[in-house]
Design a protein around this motif. Structure first.
Motif, PDB file in Angstrom:
ATOM      1  N   UNK A   1       0.816  -1.218   0.000  1.00  0.00           N
ATOM      2  CA  UNK A   1       0.000   0.000   0.000  1.00  0.00           C
ATOM      3  C   UNK A   1       0.846   1.262   0.000  1.00  0.00           C
ATOM      4  N   UNK A   2       2.166   1.142   0.203  1.00  0.00           N
ATOM      5  CA  UNK A   2       3.014   2.318   0.316  1.00  0.00           C
ATOM      6  C   UNK A   2       4.123   2.354  -0.739  1.00  0.00           C
ATOM      7  N   UNK A   3       4.004   1.522  -1.752  1.00  0.00           N
ATOM      8  CA  UNK A   3       5.068   1.429  -2.748  1.00  0.00           C
ATOM      9  C   UNK A   3       4.877   2.464  -3.852  1.00  0.00           C
ATOM     10  N   UNK A   4       5.911   3.231  -4.115  1.00  0.00           N
ATOM     11  CA  UNK A   4       5.915   4.198  -5.221  1.00  0.00           C
ATOM     12  C   UNK A   4       6.890   3.773  -6.301  1.00  0.00           C
ATOM     13  N   UNK A   5       8.086   3.345  -5.902  1.00  0.00           N
ATOM     14  CA  UNK A   5       9.088   2.924  -6.865  1.00  0.00           C
ATOM     15  C   UNK A   5       8.961   1.457  -7.204  1.00  0.00           C
ATOM     16  N   UNK A   6       9.647   1.053  -8.276  1.00  0.00           N
ATOM     17  CA  UNK A   6       9.616  -0.351  -8.668  1.00  0.00           C
ATOM     18  C   UNK A   6      10.456  -1.219  -7.757  1.00  0.00           C
ATOM     19  N   UNK A   7      11.455  -0.623  -7.122  1.00  0.00           N
ATOM     20  CA  UNK A   7      12.298  -1.337  -6.175  1.00  0.00           C
ATOM     21  C   UNK A   7      12.760  -0.365  -5.095  1.00  0.00           C
ATOM     22  N   UNK A   8      13.449  -0.882  -4.102  1.00  0.00           N
ATOM     23  CA  UNK A   8      13.837  -0.044  -2.969  1.00  0.00           C
ATOM     24  C   UNK A   8      14.791   1.071  -3.394  1.00  0.00           C
ATOM     25  N   UNK A   9      15.664   0.782  -4.311  1.00  0.00           N
ATOM     26  CA  UNK A   9      16.605   1.793  -4.782  1.00  0.00           C
ATOM     27  C   UNK A   9      15.867   2.966  -5.431  1.00  0.00           C
ATOM     28  N   UNK A  10      14.881   2.666  -6.265  1.00  0.00           N
ATOM     29  CA  UNK A  10      14.083   3.731  -6.883  1.00  0.00           C
ATOM     30  C   UNK A  10      13.301   4.508  -5.832  1.00  0.00           C
ATOM     31  N   UNK A  11      12.757   3.789  -4.829  1.00  0.00           N
ATOM     32  CA  UNK A  11      11.978   4.426  -3.772  1.00  0.00           C
ATOM     33  C   UNK A  11      12.836   5.441  -3.008  1.00  0.00           C
ATOM     34  N   UNK A  12      14.054   5.045  -2.679  1.00  0.00           N
ATOM     35  CA  UNK A  12      14.968   5.929  -1.953  1.00  0.00           C
ATOM     36  C   UNK A  12      15.294   7.164  -2.793  1.00  0.00           C
ATOM     37  N   UNK A  13      15.484   6.991  -4.083  1.00  0.00           N
ATOM     38  CA  UNK A  13      15.783   8.129  -4.955  1.00  0.00           C
ATOM     39  C   UNK A  13      14.597   9.084  -5.045  1.00  0.00           C
ATOM     40  N   UNK A  14      13.380   8.536  -5.053  1.00  0.00           N
ATOM     41  CA  UNK A  14      12.193   9.388  -5.059  1.00  0.00           C
ATOM     42  C   UNK A  14      12.099  10.187  -3.753  1.00  0.00           C
ATOM     43  N   UNK A  15      12.373   9.522  -2.646  1.00  0.00           N
ATOM     44  CA  UNK A  15      12.320  10.212  -1.359  1.00  0.00           C
ATOM     45  C   UNK A  15      13.404  11.280  -1.244  1.00  0.00           C
ATOM     46  N   UNK A  16      14.542  11.015  -1.840  1.00  0.00           N
ATOM     47  CA  UNK A  16      15.674  11.946  -1.745  1.00  0.00           C
ATOM     48  C   UNK A  16      15.385  13.284  -2.411  1.00  0.00           C
ATOM     49  N   UNK A  17      14.363  13.334  -3.261  1.00  0.00           N
ATOM     50  CA  UNK A  17      14.015  14.599  -3.913  1.00  0.00           C
ATOM     51  C   UNK A  17      13.455  15.598  -2.906  1.00  0.00           C
ATOM     52  N   UNK A  18      12.858  15.100  -1.812  1.00  0.00           N
ATOM     53  CA  UNK A  18      12.238  15.994  -0.821  1.00  0.00           C
ATOM     54  C   UNK A  18      12.789  15.824   0.584  1.00  0.00           C
ATOM     55  N   UNK A  19      13.604  14.766   0.827  1.00  0.00           N
ATOM     56  CA  UNK A  19      14.083  14.497   2.178  1.00  0.00           C
ATOM     57  C   UNK A  19      15.568  14.159   2.141  1.00  0.00           C
ATOM     58  N   UNK A  20      16.215  14.381   3.270  1.00  0.00           N
ATOM     59  CA  UNK A  20      17.561  13.855   3.457  1.00  0.00           C
ATOM     60  C   UNK A  20      17.411  12.399   3.873  1.00  0.00           C
ATOM     61  N   UNK A  21      17.880  11.477   3.061  1.00  0.00           N
ATOM     62  CA  UNK A  21      17.655  10.063   3.322  1.00  0.00           C
ATOM     63  C   UNK A  21      18.958   9.350   3.682  1.00  0.00           C
ATOM     64  N   UNK A  22      18.815   8.286   4.449  1.00  0.00           N
ATOM     65  CA  UNK A  22      19.940   7.464   4.853  1.00  0.00           C
ATOM     66  C   UNK A  22      19.977   6.235   3.941  1.00  0.00           C
ATOM     67  N   UNK A  23      20.587   6.386   2.785  1.00  0.00           N
ATOM     68  CA  UNK A  23      20.614   5.286   1.819  1.00  0.00           C
ATOM     69  C   UNK A  23      21.447   4.116   2.331  1.00  0.00           C
ATOM     70  N   UNK A  24      22.470   4.398   3.129  1.00  0.00           N
ATOM     71  CA  UNK A  24      23.319   3.331   3.642  1.00  0.00           C
ATOM     72  C   UNK A  24      22.512   2.348   4.488  1.00  0.00           C
ATOM     73  N   UNK A  25      21.597   2.869   5.300  1.00  0.00           N
ATOM     74  CA  UNK A  25      20.753   2.004   6.117  1.00  0.00           C
ATOM     75  C   UNK A  25      19.858   1.134   5.236  1.00  0.00           C
ATOM     76  N   UNK A  26      19.289   1.748   4.196  1.00  0.00           N
ATOM     77  CA  UNK A  26      18.421   0.995   3.295  1.00  0.00           C
ATOM     78  C   UNK A  26      19.192  -0.129   2.605  1.00  0.00           C
ATOM     79  N   UNK A  27      20.394   0.169   2.146  1.00  0.00           N
ATOM     80  CA  UNK A  27      21.212  -0.852   1.492  1.00  0.00           C
ATOM     81  C   UNK A  27      21.566  -1.974   2.458  1.00  0.00           C
ATOM     82  N   UNK A  28      21.862  -1.613   3.716  1.00  0.00           N
ATOM     83  CA  UNK A  28      22.229  -2.616   4.703  1.00  0.00           C
ATOM     84  C   UNK A  28      21.072  -3.568   4.985  1.00  0.00           C
TER      85      UNK A  28
END
Length: 372
Positions: free
Chosen positions: A72-99
């Protein structure tokens, strides 16, 4: 500090940005409704911070949430795309997502196991670092390693609604209980009190088998699922392993020769009422559904939906039943009802295969197969 006063409850909940708070209650008590109201999705929830009332919905940088259904909360096709979408409006911790996603960081969402779908929904919210996070059953379908990893990274300012009390009680600063349309704070010591947990329909108490099982000689199932899986009359076999180890795939294979129940209840309802879905008054009573008999199954809480599916499986008459994470969303009362149902199935010389991450269930299995 954030103060949340849901429209349907007496009392309010306080969440400080420096603490982790638990939200407890039986299935259907209103935990999910509280979270969705606070996020601004229906209802008339009152929220204030530092004495000032805030208008809903709040900015995602201030308040965000993780719901029970990851899709119900998916915007991107995968987690990497989702993080990039979020990064447009937020400071994101991509390292945590990758881990937390590991080798599945760029894997298509719909190719993920249910456990990794859960990780996806958690990390994409946590990585955007909102001031407050509301989490609805975040540990559902996670293996033991995933539970440890998520809890170790859970940020301060989190409200966690969770049936698996044993797993979360050690990290909570405070806890609230919803019961009888009231919400009130309870002492942390109560979360270690078996009598308190049982009396309020909560999980976390020690499970004990009520009777010894007698496994018969007749083989009900003998199937190649990557290994030889056999099941005898009166036997309960558990499939236990890490996320993406193939448990759900095995249950799918078993569905050709059994009555199978999967993890997405809304896709498995075909009738107008709970009574019509279950088709047996005794099964309704066993699973605590008698009062919901004329309700639409789609209108129930997630835990109640799973109980409807369990009751329907029980009343089906099939000799082999296969369950994929059967205790997802189940409260303490429902768990005890499920164990009673297993005993009755044994008495009827039926067999059960269940894929689970719930360590509570391992003690009631006659055999456990550990998948790598």
């Amino acid at each position: 500090m954030l103060f949340i006063h849901p429209s349907f409850l007496k009392g309010e909940l306080a969440l400080d940005e420096g603490e982790v708070v638990g939200l407890l209650g039986k299935s259907g008590s209103g935990k999910t409704r509280l979270i969705t109201e606070a996020l601004g999705w229906g209802g008339n929830c009152a929220i204030r911070e530092e004495g000032s009332r805030l208008d809903l919905p709040l900015p995602r940088s201030l308040l965000s949430g993780v719901l029970q259904d990851p899709s119900s909360q998916v915007l991107g096709g995968n987690c990497q795309e989702e993080i990039r979408l979020l990064a447009a409006d937020h400071a994101v911790d991509e390292a945590m997502a990758k881990k937390l996603m590991g080798e599945y960081y760029s894997r298509d969402f719909f190719e993920l196991s249910d456990g990794y779908k859960r990780r996806y929904s958690l990390v994409t919210v946590m990585a955007s670092k909102p001031k407050y996070i509301l989490l609805d059953e975040p540990l559902a379908n996670l293996d033991s390693q995933g539970v440890r990893e998520i809890l170790s990274l859970l940020p301060r300012g989190s409200l966690i609604a969770e049936h698996r009390v044993r797993e979360v009680r050690g990290i909570l600063d405070r806890a609230y209980l919803i019961a009888n349309n009231n919400i009130e704070e309870v002492g942390r010591d109560k979360l270690y009190d078996d009598e308190f947990l049982r009396s309020h329909g909560l999980r976390g108490f020690k499970l004990e088998r009520q009777k010894e099982s007698v496994v018969g000689n007749e083989v009900l199932l003998d199937l190649d699922v990557g290994f030889r899986l056999t099941l005898k009359e009166g036997e309960v076999v558990g499939l236990y392993g890490r996320n993406a180890s193939g448990k759900t795939t095995i249950i799918r294979k078993l569905s050709r020769k059994s009555y199978a129940v999967f993890q997405e209840p809304d896709l498995q309802f075909f009738r107008r009422t709970v009574s019509e879905e279950v088709g047996n008054d005794d099964a309704l009573a066993l699973f605590g559904l008698s009062e919901k008999a004329e309700s639409s199954p789609f209108a129930l809480s997630f835990g109640e939906k799973m109980r409807v599916l369990m009751a329907a499986a029980f009343s089906s008459g099939k000799r082999v039943l296969a369950f994929d994470e059967p205790t997802t969303g189940m409260d303490g009362d429902a768990l005890l009802s499920f164990l009673d149902a297993l005993d009755l199935l044994r008495d009827q010389k039926r067999g059960v295969v269940m894929a689970t991450h719930d360590e509570d269930l391992l003690s009631v299995c006659d055999r456990v197969i550990f998948l790598q």
